[in-house]
Design a protein around this motif. Structure first.
Motif, PDB file in Angstrom:
ATOM      1  N   PHE A  37       0.851  -1.185   0.000  1.00 24.88           N
ATOM      2  CA  PHE A  37       0.000   0.000   0.000  1.00 24.88           C
ATOM      3  C   PHE A  37       0.886   1.233   0.000  1.00 24.88           C
ATOM      4  N   ASN A  38       0.312   2.393  -0.273  1.00 22.36           N
ATOM      5  CA  ASN A  38       1.081   3.639  -0.208  1.00 22.36           C
ATOM      6  C   ASN A  38       0.153   4.801   0.118  1.00 22.36           C
ATOM      7  N   VAL A  39       0.759   5.828   0.683  1.00 25.60           N
ATOM      8  CA  VAL A  39       0.077   7.101   0.947  1.00 25.60           C
ATOM      9  C   VAL A  39       0.962   8.174   0.324  1.00 25.60           C
ATOM     10  N   PRO A  40       0.739   8.523  -0.953  1.00 23.63           N
ATOM     11  CA  PRO A  40       1.668   9.399  -1.664  1.00 23.63           C
ATOM     12  C   PRO A  40       1.935  10.733  -0.984  1.00 23.63           C
ATOM     13  N   GLU A  41       0.879  11.358  -0.424  1.00 24.41           N
ATOM     14  CA  GLU A  41       1.059  12.689   0.158  1.00 24.41           C
ATOM     15  C   GLU A  41       2.035  12.678   1.322  1.00 24.41           C
ATOM     16  N   ARG A  42       2.171  11.543   1.984  1.00 23.19           N
ATOM     17  CA  ARG A  42       3.064  11.435   3.136  1.00 23.19           C
ATOM     18  C   ARG A  42       4.342  10.656   2.808  1.00 23.19           C
ATOM     19  N   TRP A  66       6.953   2.612   5.972  1.00 26.95           N
ATOM     20  CA  TRP A  66       8.147   3.459   5.933  1.00 26.95           C
ATOM     21  C   TRP A  66       7.816   4.807   5.300  1.00 26.95           C
ATOM     22  N   ASP A  67       8.600   5.808   5.674  1.00 23.88           N
ATOM     23  CA  ASP A  67       8.472   7.157   5.140  1.00 23.88           C
ATOM     24  C   ASP A  67       9.856   7.794   5.186  1.00 23.88           C
ATOM     25  N   PRO A  68      10.007   9.068   4.864  1.00 23.23           N
ATOM     26  CA  PRO A  68      11.361   9.634   4.791  1.00 23.23           C
ATOM     27  C   PRO A  68      12.120   9.702   6.117  1.00 23.23           C
ATOM     28  N   ARG A  69      11.516   9.368   7.249  1.00 23.99           N
ATOM     29  CA  ARG A  69      12.219   9.516   8.528  1.00 23.99           C
ATOM     30  C   ARG A  69      13.378   8.545   8.692  1.00 23.99           C
ATOM     31  N   GLY A  70      13.359   7.397   8.004  1.00 24.51           N
ATOM     32  CA  GLY A  70      14.458   6.448   8.155  1.00 24.51           C
ATOM     33  C   GLY A  70      14.135   5.139   7.480  1.00 24.51           C
ATOM     34  N   ALA A  71      15.177   4.373   7.149  1.00 22.53           N
ATOM     35  CA  ALA A  71      15.007   3.189   6.320  1.00 22.53           C
ATOM     36  C   ALA A  71      15.290   1.871   7.040  1.00 22.53           C
ATOM     37  N   ASP A  72      16.179   1.863   8.032  1.00 21.41           N
ATOM     38  CA  ASP A  72      16.525   0.596   8.679  1.00 21.41           C
ATOM     39  C   ASP A  72      15.471   0.260   9.730  1.00 21.41           C
ATOM     40  N   PRO A  73      15.395  -1.004  10.159  1.00 19.74           N
ATOM     41  CA  PRO A  73      14.304  -1.417  11.049  1.00 19.74           C
ATOM     42  C   PRO A  73      14.151  -0.558  12.301  1.00 19.74           C
ATOM     43  N   LEU A 164      -3.328   3.765  10.963  1.00 17.64           N
ATOM     44  CA  LEU A 164      -3.092   4.452  12.236  1.00 17.64           C
ATOM     45  C   LEU A 164      -1.598   4.403  12.489  1.00 17.64           C
ATOM     46  N   LEU A 165      -0.949   5.558  12.450  1.00 16.38           N
ATOM     47  CA  LEU A 165       0.508   5.638  12.579  1.00 16.38           C
ATOM     48  C   LEU A 165       0.850   6.626  13.677  1.00 16.38           C
ATOM     49  N   ASP A 166       1.511   6.145  14.717  1.00 16.59           N
ATOM     50  CA  ASP A 166       1.831   6.984  15.878  1.00 16.59           C
ATOM     51  C   ASP A 166       0.561   7.631  16.436  1.00 16.59           C
ATOM     52  N   GLY A 167      -0.546   6.902  16.360  1.00 19.13           N
ATOM     53  CA  GLY A 167      -1.813   7.400  16.876  1.00 19.13           C
ATOM     54  C   GLY A 167      -2.568   8.316  15.940  1.00 19.13           C
ATOM     55  N   GLU A 168      -1.965   8.654  14.782  1.00 17.88           N
ATOM     56  CA  GLU A 168      -2.620   9.541  13.808  1.00 17.88           C
ATOM     57  C   GLU A 168      -3.368   8.704  12.777  1.00 17.88           C
ATOM     58  N   ARG A 169      -4.604   9.071  12.471  1.00 19.95           N
ATOM     59  CA  ARG A 169      -5.399   8.356  11.477  1.00 19.95           C
ATOM     60  C   ARG A 169      -5.156   8.955  10.095  1.00 19.95           C
ATOM     61  N   ILE A 170      -4.761   8.103   9.155  1.00 18.54           N
ATOM     62  CA  ILE A 170      -4.387   8.543   7.809  1.00 18.54           C
ATOM     63  C   ILE A 170      -5.186   7.719   6.799  1.00 18.54           C
ATOM     64  N   GLU A 171      -5.852   8.388   5.892  1.00 16.70           N
ATOM     65  CA  GLU A 171      -6.660   7.698   4.886  1.00 16.70           C
ATOM     66  C   GLU A 171      -5.773   6.954   3.895  1.00 16.70           C
ATOM     67  N   ILE A 172      -6.191   5.756   3.512  1.00 17.56           N
ATOM     68  CA  ILE A 172      -5.566   4.999   2.426  1.00 17.56           C
ATOM     69  C   ILE A 172      -6.528   5.000   1.248  1.00 17.56           C
ATOM     70  N   ASP A 173      -6.075   5.501   0.109  1.00 15.40           N
ATOM     71  CA  ASP A 173      -6.842   5.473  -1.138  1.00 15.40           C
ATOM     72  C   ASP A 173      -5.820   5.455  -2.262  1.00 15.40           C
ATOM     73  N   CYS A 174      -5.435   4.272  -2.705  1.00 16.86           N
ATOM     74  CA  CYS A 174      -4.332   4.143  -3.641  1.00 16.86           C
ATOM     75  C   CYS A 174      -4.546   2.924  -4.531  1.00 16.86           C
ATOM     76  N   HIS A 175      -3.725   2.812  -5.561  1.00 22.52           N
ATOM     77  CA  HIS A 175      -3.621   1.594  -6.351  1.00 22.52           C
ATOM     78  C   HIS A 175      -2.265   0.970  -6.067  1.00 22.52           C
ATOM     79  N   SER A 176      -2.276  -0.303  -5.739  1.00 22.15           N
ATOM     80  CA  SER A 176      -1.026  -1.000  -5.475  1.00 22.15           C
ATOM     81  C   SER A 176      -1.221  -2.492  -5.758  1.00 22.15           C
ATOM     82  N   ALA A 320      12.042   0.807  -2.324  1.00 21.34           N
ATOM     83  CA  ALA A 320      11.766   2.241  -2.400  1.00 21.34           C
ATOM     84  C   ALA A 320      10.330   2.488  -2.805  1.00 21.34           C
ATOM     85  N   LEU A 321       9.708   3.497  -2.189  1.00 21.99           N
ATOM     86  CA  LEU A 321       8.477   4.045  -2.726  1.00 21.99           C
ATOM     87  C   LEU A 321       8.876   4.957  -3.875  1.00 21.99           C
TER      88      LEU A 321
END
Length: 361
Positions: A37-42, A66-73, A164-176, A320-321
């Motif tokens: 899945f992906n959330v392009p805006e984030r 994953w997002d731009p904050r970091g790549a390793d586990p 739900l990421l870090d308690g924040e609700r984020i909509e998923i609407d994508c093609h994957s 990579a996204l």
């Protein structure tokens, strides 16, 4: 499932392919289910993956975001790997929750539509979505890398739901994409049959070009690269890349996959479809790609992509996204860039080479 589906690239997948298959007694038999899945805006990418080894009685499931904050586990937005754990008795992949807090999958429409969910309350993380496929499962040609021994399919879907990421609700609407593979994986199936590879000799088909590109083209290394991107249900592509068969200019052929144009899927013409990758010299990871696509009917599409965030599970290559542009549209997808550690270390030595031969003053 009829016997010819192991060798017939046009054989359809059947309703019974939604659940686990009866396999051989090979201890390395493995059957997977993978959802992306992906959330392009984030700039968020994500996976849910489970690999069952029926003859070992185990399953390993993993969940990533994953997002731009970091790549390793340790720096990923979210990461959990169950490790091999005992599988539940008589599992049915049409309606399953993987053990020890794993994710769930429920088939809504056979071979087409599914509900997927996972929750980790302690980490304030959860995901729930419906994957509604835009086409039947697309079979990869058996007997060609990477599906040499195993049935394999990919399937594009429209995903709607919530993260739900870090308690924040984020909509998923994508093609994957989701995929499935079943068959032997490991043991002799991972080993090259060619004596020069067993001796640790890795030739390059077309010498020349930058040294790091020659390292990338070494044969017998087990390199695998998988790219896809879609702008909705009408436009996009998916393919495996064969760097081992690339040329000195850096173009690697695409050996199996599809072109989606004007809502119609066609297989790629593998003698004319190719990709050129540009790597970040600091990380060795894919940064920018040019893809030239031609399908078996002669339709064409050029795609250019940039990596906007990475996930590196094993310390070598990365997933990579990717933000893609093609046919005047913006699409989203992935680059999955797999390396063995010694091969990746050689790539990094080439990328770090300063060109100096001594310590002159």
């Amino acid at each position: 499932m009829t016997a010819n589906t192991a060798t017939d690239p046009d054989a359809p997948f059947l309703v019974e392919d939604d659940t686990y298959h009866m396999l051989s007694d090979d201890p390395h038999e493995t059957e997977t289910t993978w959802w992306s899945f992906n959330v392009p805006e984030r700039r968020i990418g994500g996976w849910l993956h489970a690999a069952r080894r029926p003859n070992q009685g185990t399953v390993t499931w993993r969940v990533f975001a994953w997002d731009p904050r970091g790549a390793d586990p340790g720096r990923l937005a979210y990461f959990r790997n169950s490790g091999p754990i005992p599988m539940i008795e008589n599992p049915d992949l049409r309606d399953i929750t993987f053990p020890a807090g794993g994710f769930s999958v429920k088939a809504l429409k056979p071979t087409m539509d599914y509900h997927v969910a996972y929750s980790d309350p302690a980490a304030k993380f959860a995901i729930e979505f419906e994957h509604r496929s835009v086409h039947p499962p697309q079979r990869f040609t058996p007997g060609e890398a990477p599906a040499m021994f195993n049935p394999h399919f990919d399937q594009l879907g429209h995903l709607t739901g919530e993260l739900l990421l870090d308690g924040e609700r984020i909509e998923i609407d994508c093609h994957s994409v989701r995929d499935r593979t079943w068959g032997p994986r490991g043991g002799a199936h991972l080993q090259s049959r060619k004596p020069e590879h067993v001796r640790g000799e890795y030739t390059v088909r077309e010498p020349g070009g930058p040294s790091w590109r020659q390292v990338e083209r070494q044969r017998g290394r087990g390199r695998i690269q998988y790219i896809f991107g879609h702008a909705g249900a009408e436009t996009g592509f998916l393919s495996f890349v064969r760097p081992q068969d690339g040329d000195a200019a850096g173009f690697s052929p695409l050996n199996v996959g599809w072109l989606l144009k004007d809502g119609r899927f066609e297989r790629l013409e593998k003698t004319r479809s190719r990709m050129r990758n540009y790597r970040d010299p600091r990380t060795g990871w894919s940064a920018h790609m040019e893809v030239q696509l031609v399908d078996v009917t002669g339709r064409t599409m050029d795609a250019e992509g940039f990596a906007v965030s990475h996930m590196c599970e094993h310390g070598t290559g990365a997933n990579a996204l990717m933000r893609w542009e093609f046919d005047g549209k913006v699409g989203w997808g992935e680059d999955q860039d797999g390396w063995k550690p010694d091969h990746f270390a050689e790539l990094m030595r080439a990328l770090r080479d300063t060109g100096r031969t001594g310590h002159g003053h």
